[in-house]
Design a protein around this motif. Sequence first.
Motif, short mmCIF file in Angstrom:
data_model
loop_
_atom_site.label_atom_id
_atom_site.label_comp_id
_atom_site.label_asym_id
_atom_site.label_seq_id
_atom_site.Cartn_x
_atom_site.Cartn_y
_atom_site.Cartn_z
N ARG A 13 0.81 -1.24 0.00
CA ARG A 13 0.00 0.00 0.00
C ARG A 13 0.83 1.27 0.00
O ARG A 13 0.47 2.27 -0.63
N CYS A 14 1.96 1.27 0.71
CA CYS A 14 2.76 2.49 0.82
C CYS A 14 3.29 2.93 -0.54
O CYS A 14 3.54 4.11 -0.76
N LEU A 15 3.44 1.99 -1.49
CA LEU A 15 3.97 2.34 -2.81
C LEU A 15 2.96 3.11 -3.64
O LEU A 15 3.30 3.72 -4.65
N ARG A 19 -0.37 6.51 3.39
CA ARG A 19 0.53 6.79 4.53
C ARG A 19 0.35 5.73 5.62
O ARG A 19 -0.26 6.00 6.66
N VAL A 20 0.90 4.56 5.35
CA VAL A 20 0.72 3.44 6.27
C VAL A 20 2.03 2.97 6.87
O VAL A 20 2.04 2.03 7.66
N ARG A 21 3.14 3.64 6.56
CA ARG A 21 4.43 3.19 7.08
C ARG A 21 4.57 3.45 8.57
O ARG A 21 3.85 4.26 9.15
N TYR A 22 5.55 2.82 9.17
CA TYR A 22 5.77 2.96 10.62
C TYR A 22 5.95 4.43 11.01
O TYR A 22 5.59 4.85 12.11
N PRO A 43 -4.18 -3.12 -3.39
CA PRO A 43 -3.26 -2.74 -2.31
C PRO A 43 -3.52 -3.51 -1.02
O PRO A 43 -4.65 -3.88 -0.71
N PHE A 44 -2.43 -3.70 -0.26
CA PHE A 44 -2.53 -4.39 1.04
C PHE A 44 -1.30 -4.02 1.87
O PHE A 44 -0.18 -4.00 1.35
N CYS A 45 -1.51 -3.74 3.15
CA CYS A 45 -0.41 -3.51 4.10
C CYS A 45 -0.58 -4.52 5.23
O CYS A 45 -1.49 -4.38 6.05
N PRO A 46 0.28 -5.53 5.31
CA PRO A 46 0.08 -6.56 6.33
C PRO A 46 0.15 -6.03 7.75
O PRO A 46 -0.55 -6.54 8.65
N GLU A 47 0.97 -5.00 7.99
CA GLU A 47 1.12 -4.50 9.36
C GLU A 47 -0.13 -3.74 9.80
O GLU A 47 -0.70 -4.01 10.86
N VAL A 48 -0.56 -2.79 8.98
CA VAL A 48 -1.74 -1.99 9.35
C VAL A 48 -2.99 -2.87 9.37
O VAL A 48 -3.85 -2.74 10.25
N PRO A 55 1.50 6.33 13.37
CA PRO A 55 2.79 5.66 13.27
C PRO A 55 2.91 4.54 14.31
O PRO A 55 2.08 4.42 15.20
N ARG A 56 3.97 3.74 14.17
CA ARG A 56 4.22 2.63 15.09
C ARG A 56 5.73 2.45 15.25
O ARG A 56 6.51 3.00 14.45
N GLU A 57 6.08 1.67 16.22
CA GLU A 57 7.49 1.39 16.45
C GLU A 57 8.08 0.67 15.23
O GLU A 57 7.47 -0.29 14.74
N GLY A 107 13.15 -3.61 1.48
CA GLY A 107 13.74 -3.23 2.76
C GLY A 107 12.83 -3.36 3.97
O GLY A 107 13.20 -2.91 5.06
N SER A 108 11.66 -3.95 3.81
CA SER A 108 10.69 -4.02 4.91
C SER A 108 10.71 -5.39 5.58
O SER A 108 10.82 -6.40 4.88
N PRO A 109 10.57 -5.45 6.91
CA PRO A 109 10.54 -6.76 7.57
C PRO A 109 9.32 -7.58 7.18
O PRO A 109 9.30 -8.79 7.39
N SER A 110 8.32 -6.94 6.60
CA SER A 110 7.14 -7.67 6.11
C SER A 110 7.23 -7.93 4.62
O SER A 110 6.85 -9.00 4.14
N CYS A 111 7.66 -6.91 3.86
CA CYS A 111 7.46 -6.92 2.40
C CYS A 111 8.72 -7.11 1.57
O CYS A 111 8.60 -7.21 0.34
N ALA A 112 9.91 -7.16 2.16
CA ALA A 112 11.13 -7.30 1.34
C ALA A 112 11.06 -8.58 0.52
O ALA A 112 10.85 -9.66 1.08
#
Length: 177
Positions: A13-15, A19-22, A43-48, A55-57, A107-112
């Motif tokens: 989704r962020c691409l 605005r779903v990034r940490y 689109p899909f953001c697994p974290e959100v 924002p999040r840690e 570069g993402s811990p979910s999406c790399a």
Amino acid sequence: MNGAPLPWVGVSRCLLGQRVRYDGRDKFAPRVAALAGHCLLVPFCPEVEAGMPVPREPAHVGGSPLEPRFIGNRSLENHTFRIMGRIMARLDELARTPLSGYVFKSGSPSCAAVEMVSVFDDLGRTRGRSQGLFVRAFRERFPWVPVADERVLADHSGWAAFLEAVRRCHRRRGGGV
Ligand code: SF4
């Protein structure tokens, strides 16, 4: 355009400028958005969508490459169970669609997806490298679906090659484009 259904392509989704990034920001990638004339972008953001706030840690891949976990950078809180629950449900949803490609955020811990990220143990030591947790599960479930990240698509030849792979996959699945 010949009226045939367009191939479905999943996207981080962020691409797409959401605005779903940490850090509360997006990572809009114009060349990814430019696929919209040729594909139906999903689109899909697994974290959100696992219920994490914006924002999040920031987080990293912890544990080991064979058993990766989703770990908060400062708190060392383990969110793996929560995020994997949503990821597995998403894979079931995607299995019911004519998905023919996926563009992930690098570069993402979910999406790399294309370049792996480092895996750290609880003492901060590097234990190896891994794809993001969503991508690992996705590749296991849909090994035939072509994937790329925004860096691959930033180059015109990479963009064209990915679109051709998507179209081939779509045709194999019975689509007409
Ligand atoms: S990289 Fe993936 S998990 Fe991170 S904000 Fe983008 S879509 Fe969400």
